[in-house]
Enzyme design. Structure first.
Site, PDB file in Angstrom:
ATOM      1  N   GLY A 138       9.467   4.339  -2.535  1.00  0.00           N
ATOM      2  CA  GLY A 138       9.531   4.079  -3.974  1.00  0.00           C
ATOM      3  C   GLY A 138      10.213   5.231  -4.683  1.00  0.00           C
ATOM      4  N   ARG A 159      13.250   0.715   1.622  1.00  0.00           N
ATOM      5  CA  ARG A 159      12.294   0.725   2.725  1.00  0.00           C
ATOM      6  C   ARG A 159      12.992  -0.009   3.861  1.00  0.00           C
ATOM      7  NH1 ARG A 159       8.778   0.479  -1.697  1.00  0.00           N
ATOM      8  NH2 ARG A 159       7.217   2.149  -1.640  1.00  0.00           N
ATOM      9  N   ASP A 165       4.549   9.541   1.943  1.00  0.00           N
ATOM     10  CA  ASP A 165       4.101   9.722   3.329  1.00  0.00           C
ATOM     11  C   ASP A 165       4.772   8.753   4.305  1.00  0.00           C
ATOM     12  OD1 ASP A 165       2.654   7.635   2.368  1.00  0.00           O
ATOM     13  OD2 ASP A 165       0.698   8.589   2.620  1.00  0.00           O
ATOM     14  N   THR A 208       7.110  11.171  -5.253  1.00  0.00           N
ATOM     15  CA  THR A 208       6.449   9.889  -5.499  1.00  0.00           C
ATOM     16  C   THR A 208       5.664  10.028  -6.788  1.00  0.00           C
ATOM     17  OG1 THR A 208       4.580   8.501  -4.841  1.00  0.00           O
ATOM     18  CG2 THR A 208       4.664  10.673  -3.875  1.00  0.00           C
ATOM     19  N   ASP A 245       2.863   8.768  -7.315  1.00  0.00           N
ATOM     20  CA  ASP A 245       1.423   8.570  -7.072  1.00  0.00           C
ATOM     21  C   ASP A 245       0.619   9.849  -6.886  1.00  0.00           C
ATOM     22  OD1 ASP A 245       1.634   5.817  -7.284  1.00  0.00           O
ATOM     23  OD2 ASP A 245       2.053   5.548  -5.161  1.00  0.00           O
ATOM     24  N   ASP A 249      -0.108  11.402  -4.296  1.00  0.00           N
ATOM     25  CA  ASP A 249      -1.089  11.223  -3.224  1.00  0.00           C
ATOM     26  C   ASP A 249      -0.659  11.873  -1.913  1.00  0.00           C
ATOM     27  OD1 ASP A 249       1.028   9.562  -2.816  1.00  0.00           O
ATOM     28  OD2 ASP A 249      -0.165   7.840  -2.165  1.00  0.00           O
ATOM     29  N   ARG A 293      -2.212   2.291  -5.959  1.00  0.00           N
ATOM     30  CA  ARG A 293      -2.957   1.338  -5.145  1.00  0.00           C
ATOM     31  C   ARG A 293      -4.102   2.014  -4.394  1.00  0.00           C
ATOM     32  NH1 ARG A 293      -0.742  -3.556  -4.713  1.00  0.00           N
ATOM     33  NH2 ARG A 293       1.306  -2.698  -5.209  1.00  0.00           N
TER      34      ARG A 293
END
Lengths: 328, 328, 328, 328
Positions: free
Chosen positions: A15, A76, A107, A130, A132, A134, A176
């Site tokens: 992303g 992707r 990741d 990213t 996120d 995360d 998510r």
């Protein structure tokens, strides 16, 4: 003795996130500064597989530091999940004489890089990009700060209409598996409640909180919901549940969606991207590999890629407590 | 045994900064949460002197988290510099039964608070709110992140016209004594050169850098200059000097000025203000005093006010190196 | 019978303005739609003189509609003011088989185009692109709406700090000969007073107005000053004059400068640029020349270039009256 | 002879829109200028029914010109649809000695005003405030320009990620019965296709257009869909249909929702609101009633309310043609 590095590749994958262009620019400029060549691979691993790459010099990255998205595009790649795909990718890298690859992404990207390194002995260095946030091994990922600001700008607009109409709004934000965006933007947006994947605060709590708010004279409320909130209901079901149980509330839903991935990066993300990528180039030149650069406590540090992939960062639960206090 | 705290005062003082309203809100809400009263003093120390204050409850701070400026207004009080002025202020605080004062501002504000505490035994807790980021004991001050983004938004606009016209722009940013804004916004804006109060890089270096840029094919350049840059020429003199020495450059000047103090705070500043002020209230309730709360390495910590005032934070010189590499 | 048009040139010239890229895109796309070739000349007339141009197809203008500045760059060419310069330009146009030139810029650009047409029989069509809105024959020029919004965003930020500190701010906006920006942004920003080149309202009036404001309880004020205001004092002198005469005011100055030329264009400017340039291409294909397209009463119309150059649009003095009423 | 007007009421009603606060300010300031009293009714007709109103003077509307939402709040009142409700409202207006009501809202608001005038002889003047731009008698409604810019800002962000990933995005914008927002923001955002309630362009056309785009080398596309598009499928069904028929497209959906109602108003909307509302007050003072003020061809004019309600403005179909040409 390490081999002298003469050519560095860079790509963006997974992303996209704001600041990726600032990162690409920093890689290209640092390469120019240290007088090594720089090649940009298009569409992540897919461009590797197809041998789709361009030369990047100091001037070819001009005026992109402020642009959202990624000039190298992202994707992707299903083909890269196959051994044949990776062989093609490695063959192109070798043909292009790439001595080290800098991978900007999350990741999934790093896992791909690790396999490439293991199977084909390509030195890779990961840079966390990213929205996120995360990724283990860095307090901040490139794009996260921008995404937070995009969310609060949107929620500020929603609050205008919410408070004009005495309404309750459920706003779904990205994340998510991780509640970083929801938690921080929720506090920043002054949300009444914040629902995240890490914690099941329960529907009763939500109803109680909203009921208490109403009694205390609050005339409008915002609830921030992470895509993957632990309660497990999606944002539309949540709104319906609240309407059923607290019928005096006029509950509306907004799903912010992909606007969170775009936009001109904030200063924080541009500086972060710049610092991480200069370091990534310097470590590559130093012969290091299979690492990820990250920012911990305002310092740029590297950790083993394998360690970055082993864990997940945890949210700061103190922030849930802060949110509780502030939505009194 | 510490006296039970029943009423907390809050004020904003000195130059205003984005996020001060988020800070006021957090103080008022935390007080409501812990069921203590909260009073807001208008125009900093001047409102103390005049006994000009209002009660703040959880609802009276609604919908201000996103507003620039400060609803309590701010001022620099000359009268407070006198013993008589401070006596009046202390008398009003005592009459209003204020058990602790939370002071949001910069080091001038903290110095005032310290004297007030010493002379009149008023417990004070400082919260760093200034765009300059020049407070020891915190990595970030409230408003700094917003100011950085205001600067890069402005420079992004200037870059549009600079690159359309192949021009050189000198942009003056705030920071009379500290180069934090210049250094970080300079990297974020992709500046060619950054001139800050902490370092005299010399005029020759500037000319050399611009000359090298031109030869390398750069068609437009931005130089970020801190108000108090060490070279000691103001931004107009610098532009004139460059025009004299590099006549092929069409050099223009923009002084960003007070737009840097305003605007809706970023998510970072809102969360920072929220965290710092909840902590400030909790420490006040715990009977602590003469301290300043700050964020060090993502954690909220308190230091003695006297220590915060003794030192100045230092810029990260690593960033100068990064800037050099990226403007290659 | 008119010659069939097979190739159209386009350039941007003079001060750049937001929306010029949307205009270039519209020219290139309309050419592609009508299956004629499109060439973009770099740096206005200078690129003509140097024969510096590129082919533009539908894809080469992708993703520029939202960018400030101009991908064709702009310049003011001294050489074009000479007969020799214009001969070179015409020679390059003929060599490149350009059948008609679309000139995006202000009246300097149109004057240049008119001479080129007269001396060398090059069909030209003008498109009004300037932030100043000072072109006869169109109610709006490309970039004006964006500049207005840039100004009010900046003044909104300044108001944050002005009202926090009870201050008076003088804000200088662009418009050496025309008060359009000052007048409209002044009303939009809620300014106390607006000083424009078209009207000398007098210094007494300014002092009276500020004095009346103060008495009526206004605690902060913004005065918008056009670069070329009729009073004839520059903005710093004005501020000093007010400080001398109304010493209780803490008057500050901000010169907005070149940020007004940049930034992503507003929807209005993008749609305006799109409509004007589709029309310009269609008129060129129709064999028309020496005209300027403009928007009058929401319709796109063409007028003779010579007429566009003969007059200046007048400001709507009704707006001065509105400003007076609203700053009561 | 008309009765002398001594007190004017103002309210906002229906869906809120950016610029309503600028409108309220202009009413209050114009009343102050003409030395008549001004009362603001809360939550539209509901506040009338409940007698919930506040006095507004020149100072009570300070610093709201730039705020989204409405400080008088808005609502849709079911009770006002009943005769009893309207009687209560009229009784409160008479008790409060309101000589004329200025109603800021859309056609639902105006219809309510007309009945109130007919049944209870209350002079009403309508001011068009809605993001939808669907009011006959004005070229622009207050809030429409801001909503357009909110949409293009969001779509610009989506385009960042769309073009990074070579994706197709369907973006739903507001406009259940009118395609103004979709059509203008679609051109402004550079959309591939625009689907509006006024025209059924057919699904085949959409598929053909997307297929042609792909062949021409476009790697990403944006389709703007009005809530009430004539094709009759909602945006999720449209995306699914395209995925089924053009499987190489990775189609995503974003519903912009209520962010379109909020945000700081643009300069255009602030000036429009200011001009309309000064005129509304002046016409009220002149004894006029049952009219709506509007802006036609840059002039402020009034039409009979009954006429404003009889028709709907039509979209400019020329813009559909422009969109076709530009998405070549």
């Amino acid at each position: 003795m390490t081999k002298r590095i003469k050519r560095i590749g860079v790509m963006t994958s997974g992303g996209d996130s704001p600041g990726m262009n600032a990162a690409i620019r920093a890689v290209a400029r640092a390469c120019a500064y240290y007088r090594v060549e720089c090649f940009g691979f298009m569409r992540g691993f897919q461009g590797m597989i197809e041998g789709d790459y361009i030369e990047l010099n100091a001037r070819s990255v001009r005026n992109i530091i402020n642009l959202g998205g990624t000039v190298l595009k992202s994707a992707r790649s299903k083909e890269f999940l196959t051994e044949e795909g990776r062989e093609k990718a490695a063959a192109h890298l070798k043909k292009a004489n790439i001595d080290a690859m800098i991978l900007i992404g999350g990741d999934g990207t790093f896992r791909g890089g690790k396999i490439l390194s293991e199977e084909h002995n390509i030195p890779v260095i990961g840079v966390p990009g990213t929205i996120d946030n995360d990724i283990f091994g860095t307090h901040y990922t490139i794009g996260y700060d921008t995404a937070l600001n995009t969310v609060i700008d949107a929620v500020d607009k929603i609050r205008d209409t919410a408070s004009s109409h005495n309404r309750l709004f459920f706003v779904e934000v990205m994340g998510r598996d991780a509640g970083f965006i929801a938690l921080n933007s929720g506090i920043g947006a002054g949300a009444e409640e914040i629902l995240i994947p890490e914690e099941d605060l329960g529907l009763d709590r939500l109803l109680n909180s909203l009921e208490r708010s109403r009694r205390s004279g609050k005339t409008s409320s915002i609830v921030i919901v992470s895509e993957g909130d632990k309660i497990g209901k999606n944002v539309f079901e949540l709104a319906a549940y609240v309407k059923d149980n607290l019928p005096y509330y006029d509950a509306k839903v907004t799903v912010l969606g992909h606007i969170q991935r775009g936009g001109s990066p904030t200063c924080f993300d541009r500086v972060l991207a710049s610092r991480l990528c200069v370091k990534a180039v310097e470590l590559a030149l130093d012969g290091q590999q299979d690492i990820m650069v990250g920012m911990m406590n305002n310092e740029i540090k590297a950790i083993e890629l394998v360690n970055a992939l082993k864990s997940k960062p945890t949210i700061n639960k103190e922030l849930l407590r802060i949110s509780d206090i502030l939505s009194v």
